[in-house]
Design a protein around this motif. Sequence first.
Motif, PDB file in Angstrom:
ATOM      1  N   GLN A  13      15.356 -36.329   1.614  1.00  0.00           N
ATOM      2  CA  GLN A  13      15.410 -37.174   2.810  1.00  0.00           C
ATOM      3  C   GLN A  13      14.386 -36.735   3.845  1.00  0.00           C
ATOM      4  O   GLN A  13      13.829 -37.553   4.570  1.00  0.00           O
ATOM      5  CB  GLN A  13      16.813 -37.141   3.435  1.00  0.00           C
ATOM      6  CG  GLN A  13      17.839 -37.940   2.691  1.00  0.00           C
ATOM      7  CD  GLN A  13      17.555 -39.438   2.707  1.00  0.00           C
ATOM      8  OE1 GLN A  13      17.002 -39.990   3.649  1.00  0.00           O
ATOM      9  NE2 GLN A  13      17.929 -40.106   1.623  1.00  0.00           N
ATOM     10  N   ASP A  14      14.139 -35.423   3.917  1.00  0.00           N
ATOM     11  CA  ASP A  14      13.230 -34.880   4.938  1.00  0.00           C
ATOM     12  C   ASP A  14      11.833 -34.582   4.384  1.00  0.00           C
ATOM     13  O   ASP A  14      11.120 -33.722   4.892  1.00  0.00           O
ATOM     14  CB  ASP A  14      13.825 -33.630   5.581  1.00  0.00           C
ATOM     15  CG  ASP A  14      14.056 -32.499   4.580  1.00  0.00           C
ATOM     16  OD1 ASP A  14      14.054 -32.754   3.352  1.00  0.00           O
ATOM     17  OD2 ASP A  14      14.249 -31.353   5.029  1.00  0.00           O
ATOM     18  N   ILE A  15      11.440 -35.332   3.364  1.00  0.00           N
ATOM     19  CA  ILE A  15      10.116 -35.148   2.752  1.00  0.00           C
ATOM     20  C   ILE A  15       9.023 -35.111   3.822  1.00  0.00           C
ATOM     21  O   ILE A  15       9.098 -35.860   4.800  1.00  0.00           O
ATOM     22  CB  ILE A  15       9.821 -36.287   1.734  1.00  0.00           C
ATOM     23  CG1 ILE A  15       8.449 -36.142   1.064  1.00  0.00           C
ATOM     24  CG2 ILE A  15       9.892 -37.646   2.400  1.00  0.00           C
ATOM     25  CD1 ILE A  15       8.401 -35.235  -0.084  1.00  0.00           C
ATOM     26  N   SER A  16       8.044 -34.238   3.618  1.00  0.00           N
ATOM     27  CA  SER A  16       6.849 -34.283   4.462  1.00  0.00           C
ATOM     28  C   SER A  16       5.636 -34.387   3.544  1.00  0.00           C
ATOM     29  O   SER A  16       5.597 -33.779   2.477  1.00  0.00           O
ATOM     30  CB  SER A  16       6.748 -33.057   5.373  1.00  0.00           C
ATOM     31  OG  SER A  16       6.554 -31.888   4.619  1.00  0.00           O
ATOM     32  N   TYR A  59      -0.144 -37.776   8.378  1.00  0.00           N
ATOM     33  CA  TYR A  59       1.014 -36.913   8.164  1.00  0.00           C
ATOM     34  C   TYR A  59       2.234 -37.815   8.182  1.00  0.00           C
ATOM     35  O   TYR A  59       2.421 -38.608   9.107  1.00  0.00           O
ATOM     36  CB  TYR A  59       1.126 -35.847   9.259  1.00  0.00           C
ATOM     37  CG  TYR A  59       2.326 -34.941   9.057  1.00  0.00           C
ATOM     38  CD1 TYR A  59       2.266 -33.883   8.163  1.00  0.00           C
ATOM     39  CD2 TYR A  59       3.509 -35.177   9.743  1.00  0.00           C
ATOM     40  CE1 TYR A  59       3.364 -33.063   7.967  1.00  0.00           C
ATOM     41  CE2 TYR A  59       4.612 -34.355   9.540  1.00  0.00           C
ATOM     42  CZ  TYR A  59       4.532 -33.306   8.656  1.00  0.00           C
ATOM     43  OH  TYR A  59       5.614 -32.495   8.442  1.00  0.00           O
ATOM     44  N   VAL A  60       3.053 -37.721   7.146  1.00  0.00           N
ATOM     45  CA  VAL A  60       4.237 -38.564   7.008  1.00  0.00           C
ATOM     46  C   VAL A  60       5.463 -37.652   6.957  1.00  0.00           C
ATOM     47  O   VAL A  60       5.477 -36.672   6.209  1.00  0.00           O
ATOM     48  CB  VAL A  60       4.153 -39.403   5.701  1.00  0.00           C
ATOM     49  CG1 VAL A  60       5.413 -40.199   5.482  1.00  0.00           C
ATOM     50  CG2 VAL A  60       2.923 -40.302   5.719  1.00  0.00           C
ATOM     51  N   GLN A  61       6.486 -37.991   7.747  1.00  0.00           N
ATOM     52  CA  GLN A  61       7.714 -37.195   7.788  1.00  0.00           C
ATOM     53  C   GLN A  61       8.911 -38.103   7.566  1.00  0.00           C
ATOM     54  O   GLN A  61       9.072 -39.101   8.273  1.00  0.00           O
ATOM     55  CB  GLN A  61       7.848 -36.489   9.140  1.00  0.00           C
ATOM     56  CG  GLN A  61       9.096 -35.646   9.286  1.00  0.00           C
ATOM     57  CD  GLN A  61       9.054 -34.387   8.451  1.00  0.00           C
ATOM     58  OE1 GLN A  61       8.077 -33.652   8.472  1.00  0.00           O
ATOM     59  NE2 GLN A  61      10.098 -34.133   7.691  1.00  0.00           N
ATOM     60  N   GLY A  62       9.740 -37.792   6.589  1.00  0.00           N
ATOM     61  CA  GLY A  62      10.967 -38.540   6.323  1.00  0.00           C
ATOM     62  C   GLY A  62      10.801 -39.567   5.221  1.00  0.00           C
ATOM     63  O   GLY A  62       9.706 -40.074   4.960  1.00  0.00           O
TER      64      GLY A  62
END
Length: 119
Positions: free
Chosen positions: A29-32, A40-43
């Motif tokens: 769920q908290d992929i970065s 930069y992608v978070q979530g």
Amino acid sequence: MTEKEKFLRTFHRAFAENDTGYIMDNITQDISWDIPGDRYVQGKEAFASALKEMKNEGKTKTEIEHVITHGKTAAVNGTVLYENGMSHAFCDIYVFSGFKDPKVKEITSYVVRINNRSR
């Protein structure tokens, strides 16, 4: 070939074939996702949006050169060829959520545009 190497090859094939279902099932769920110099992608939701944007890039072939695994980390490098003749070399560094039924928790992708190259 280790199970983690098989998984990473399948994960990369899913990227090449736009199999977002497989990818989404195998990330936390908290992929970065960090692509230095680009984004930069978070979530998980933001990751899904980034995959949707990339779907139309016209990839024709992904070639994996090496897969290296060690504990909760791994690296995959290779090249991606596009319909328009352009190509990129990549190296993806992975961090997994754990050892039992791991999911991808972090990806750092280094991407370099290349011209035709000979070995």
